[in-house]
Every structure is written in structure tokens, then in C-alpha cells.
Motif scaffolding. Structure first.
Motif, mmCIF file in Angstrom:
data_model
loop_
_atom_site.group_PDB
_atom_site.id
_atom_site.type_symbol
_atom_site.label_atom_id
_atom_site.label_comp_id
_atom_site.label_asym_id
_atom_site.label_seq_id
_atom_site.Cartn_x
_atom_site.Cartn_y
_atom_site.Cartn_z
ATOM 1 N N PRO A 147 -11.081 -5.395 9.219
ATOM 2 C CA PRO A 147 -9.623 -5.661 8.511
ATOM 3 C C PRO A 147 -8.453 -5.226 9.601
ATOM 4 C CG PRO A 147 -10.657 -3.599 7.744
ATOM 5 C CD PRO A 147 -11.567 -4.215 8.684
ATOM 6 N N ARG A 148 -7.574 -5.998 9.459
ATOM 7 C CA ARG A 148 -6.454 -5.732 10.391
ATOM 8 C C ARG A 148 -5.406 -4.637 9.742
ATOM 9 N NH1 ARG A 148 -4.095 -10.185 13.825
ATOM 10 N NH2 ARG A 148 -5.945 -11.717 13.819
ATOM 11 N N PRO A 149 -5.143 -3.859 10.322
ATOM 12 C CA PRO A 149 -4.316 -2.532 9.850
ATOM 13 C C PRO A 149 -2.796 -3.128 9.530
ATOM 14 C CG PRO A 149 -4.300 -2.335 12.129
ATOM 15 C CD PRO A 149 -5.258 -3.465 12.032
ATOM 16 N N PRO A 150 -2.103 -2.500 8.731
ATOM 17 C CA PRO A 150 -0.631 -2.731 8.458
ATOM 18 C C PRO A 150 0.050 -2.697 9.789
ATOM 19 C CG PRO A 150 -1.569 -1.088 6.696
ATOM 20 C CD PRO A 150 -2.746 -1.367 7.762
ATOM 21 N N LEU A 151 1.177 -3.511 9.742
ATOM 22 C CA LEU A 151 2.076 -3.327 11.125
ATOM 23 C C LEU A 151 2.439 -1.966 11.209
ATOM 24 C CD1 LEU A 151 3.479 -4.804 13.302
ATOM 25 C CD2 LEU A 151 5.318 -5.410 11.659
ATOM 26 N N GLY A 152 2.744 -1.192 10.460
ATOM 27 C CA GLY A 152 3.488 0.147 10.636
ATOM 28 C C GLY A 152 2.120 0.962 11.401
ATOM 29 N N THR A 153 0.959 0.762 10.778
ATOM 30 C CA THR A 153 -0.167 1.475 11.343
ATOM 31 C C THR A 153 -0.523 0.955 12.671
ATOM 32 O OG1 THR A 153 -0.948 1.984 9.268
ATOM 33 C CG2 THR A 153 -2.459 2.160 11.045
ATOM 34 N N ASP A 217 -19.865 -5.389 -0.278
ATOM 35 C CA ASP A 217 -18.470 -4.841 -0.330
ATOM 36 C C ASP A 217 -17.842 -4.015 0.700
ATOM 37 O OD1 ASP A 217 -15.963 -4.911 -2.064
ATOM 38 O OD2 ASP A 217 -16.411 -3.271 -3.017
ATOM 39 N N ASP A 218 -18.370 -4.083 1.971
ATOM 40 C CA ASP A 218 -18.032 -3.406 2.959
ATOM 41 C C ASP A 218 -16.605 -3.606 3.474
ATOM 42 O OD1 ASP A 218 -17.925 -1.765 5.238
ATOM 43 O OD2 ASP A 218 -20.017 -2.409 6.045
ATOM 44 N N LYS A 219 -15.722 -2.607 3.368
ATOM 45 C CA LYS A 219 -14.229 -2.780 3.615
ATOM 46 C C LYS A 219 -14.099 -2.383 5.133
ATOM 47 C CE LYS A 219 -12.772 -4.453 -0.283
ATOM 48 N NZ LYS A 219 -13.933 -4.478 -1.161
ATOM 49 N N VAL A 220 -15.000 -1.958 5.989
ATOM 50 C CA VAL A 220 -14.668 -1.264 7.034
ATOM 51 C C VAL A 220 -15.340 -2.224 8.184
ATOM 52 C CG1 VAL A 220 -15.298 0.682 8.835
ATOM 53 C CG2 VAL A 220 -14.871 1.001 6.258
#
Length: 275
Positions: A147-153, A217-220
């Protein structure tokens, strides 16, 4: 009840002079040498003490020797700065342990299995091209799909990486960022190692049998990546389980299902020779 295996700790010289890899060796008590051997390591920021014994013990009970190691800079292996990700080094550490295994009389040099979970699953897939294992076993494997991290992160991580690189460049102590696994930290500049690492890109070149255990359901490590590898690798078997990334680990709800799938795959492709 009689014990099924012997376990000892070895120190194996790494590619860096003076730095040793800390390795658990499991040898089955029953059966006859040389044994097929499974070379095992953990994922991003994790070490072998984070329950890799639960897998190695079961494999050894079924006749497979295991070599379970920590990478340089991690766990009980040598190297500094501590808790620094270096993909090239970690690939080299797999090679070191595989090369060691192939020189030992206790192990069958033609029946070496690469095993990896999460980020190490990506290493096992990538190295299958050059190390010529008889098989590869992975669970919740990193393939390049995350997953792409949020812009701030994203910006915060980038600045942390730059700050750490500057500090180390002038001889100061590393700047650490929080990590999910113990010891709970990672050098900031390690984030630059993550970009561009795409094990899926070499999947079509893997010639040996491959097992991917994929929590749906792997979100990593996103499931689409495992499906892409399965579509490209000619001898890939994909086992889908319920649950998320952590559910395949000991105490997770599909740990036993994942482990049984791995044992079934090993019996099929790397059967233990009965004497």
C-alpha cells in the motif's frame, strides 16, 4: 517422548570480515543423512527469535534439517549500525548460509529449500534465480505490491532518511524511526532501500517449484502481488487463506493451515528419503 531433532547454535562467517551470522541448526534424529535442508529467515525488522522456531521444529519433526539465521546488523548476528536494512547484504547472507549448507555432509547439497516470510519471502523468490534451490516456500510474501503511504507519512519518512544519511555521513549515531517488529526501530535511511525492490519482476525466471501462502486480507503485502507471481512463475502453487498478514504466524488463526500447506508442498516436491 523421545526428541525428534537436535538443535545447536552456529556462528558462520559472513561476507563482512569479523561479522558472524547467528544460525540455529536443526537436525532430525530419525532418518539418514544427508537431509534435505531448509534455509530460513524472517521479514522486515524481524529476527529468528520471533517464532521461526515454531516452523523449524515442525519441519525437523518431519525429517527436514533447517538453518535459521539472522541477517547482519539484526538479532544475534554481528554488524553495525544495528537495525539497518540493506537488501544486498541480506541477499548475501542467504547465499552465505546456502553455501555453508552445501559444504556440510549432514545436508543434501542438491536439496536446498529457500524459505521466507513477508519481506524474506521476496528475498527467497529473488534468489531462486541464482541459487538454484530445489524449491521455494513463502508465506504472506513481499512481491513489490504494498500500500502507498499517505503523503504526510511519505514526506516524513523521506526527511527521516535524509537526516539519518547526513548524520551517519559525518560519523554521528544513526537516526532511528519506529518499526513494527522488535526491537522496534529501523535506521531512517533504510527507507531508501524499499523503493524499486520488485521480486515479481523475476518471477518468470524461477524454474523450481514455488509455494505462496497468501492471506486474502493482507494489508501489508498485497494479495495481488502474490497472484501476479503465481501467474508468471511456471511451477508456482498458490494457497489462499482467510485472514490478514499476521494471521499466518504462530497464535494466528490460520497458522496451522499455512504450516500444513507448507509440509504438504515439501512432501510433494522434496520428499524425505526413507532408509
Amino acid at each position: 517422548m523421545a526428541k525428534a531433532f537436535d538443535k545447536i547454535t552456529l556462528k558462520i562467517s559472513s561476507a563482512t570480515p569479523g561479522w558472524n551470522l547467528d544460525v540455529w541448526q536443526y537436525l532430525p534424529v530419525a532418518g539418514s543423512q544427508p537431509f534435505p535442508v531448509i534455509v530460513m529467515a524472517h521479514g522486515l525488522t524481524a529476527t529468528k527469535k520471533m517464532r521461526l522456531d515454531a516452523y523449524a521444529e515442525r519441519f525437523a519433526e518431519h525429517g527436514y534439517a533447517c538453518l535459521v539465521f539472522d541477517y547482519r546488523r539484526w538479532g544475534d548476528s554481528d554488524g553495525s549500525p544495528r537495525c539497518a536494512l540493506n537488501i544486498s547484504e541480506q541477499h548475501g547472507d542467504y547465499r552465505t548460509v546456502v553455501d555453508f549448507a552445501r559444504t556440510q555432509e549432514a545436508f543434501d547439497s542438491q536439496r536446498v529449500v529457500l524459505w521466507g516470510t513477508s519481506y524474506a519471502g521476496g528475498h527467497a523468490l529473488t534468489l531462486a534465480r541464482s541459487l538454484n534451490p530445489i524449491a521455494v516456500v513463502t508465506q504472506c510474501s513481499y512481491t513489490g505490491a504494498a500500500p502507498r503511504p499517505p503523503l504526510g507519512t511519505f514526506l516524513k519518512l523521506g526527511l527521516s532518511g535524509i537526516w539519518d544519511a547526513l548524520r551517519q555521513g559525518i560519523g554521528l549515531a544513526p537516526f532511528y524511526i519506529q518499526a513494527a517488529s522488535e526491537p522496534g526501530s529501523l535506521t531512517g535511511s533504510s527507507v531508501f532501500q524499499l523503493r524499486g525492490y520488485k521480486p515479481v519482476h523475476i518471477a518468470a525466471e524461477i524454474k523450481c517449484p514455488v509455494l505462496l501462502v497468501m492471506p486474502e486480507d493482507d494489508k501489508v503485502c498485497l494479495p495481488q502481488g502474490a497472484m501476479d507471481v503465481a501467474a508468471k512463475a511456471p511451477l508456482c502453487e498458490l494457497v489462499t487463506t482467510e485472514g490478514g498478514h499476521m494471521d499466518v504466524y504462530p497464535d494466528g488463526k490460520v497458522f496451522q493451515l499455512s504450516l500444513n500447506s507448507q509440509l504438504e508442498f515439501l512432501r510433494k516436491h522434496v520428499p524425505v528419503l526413507q532408509v
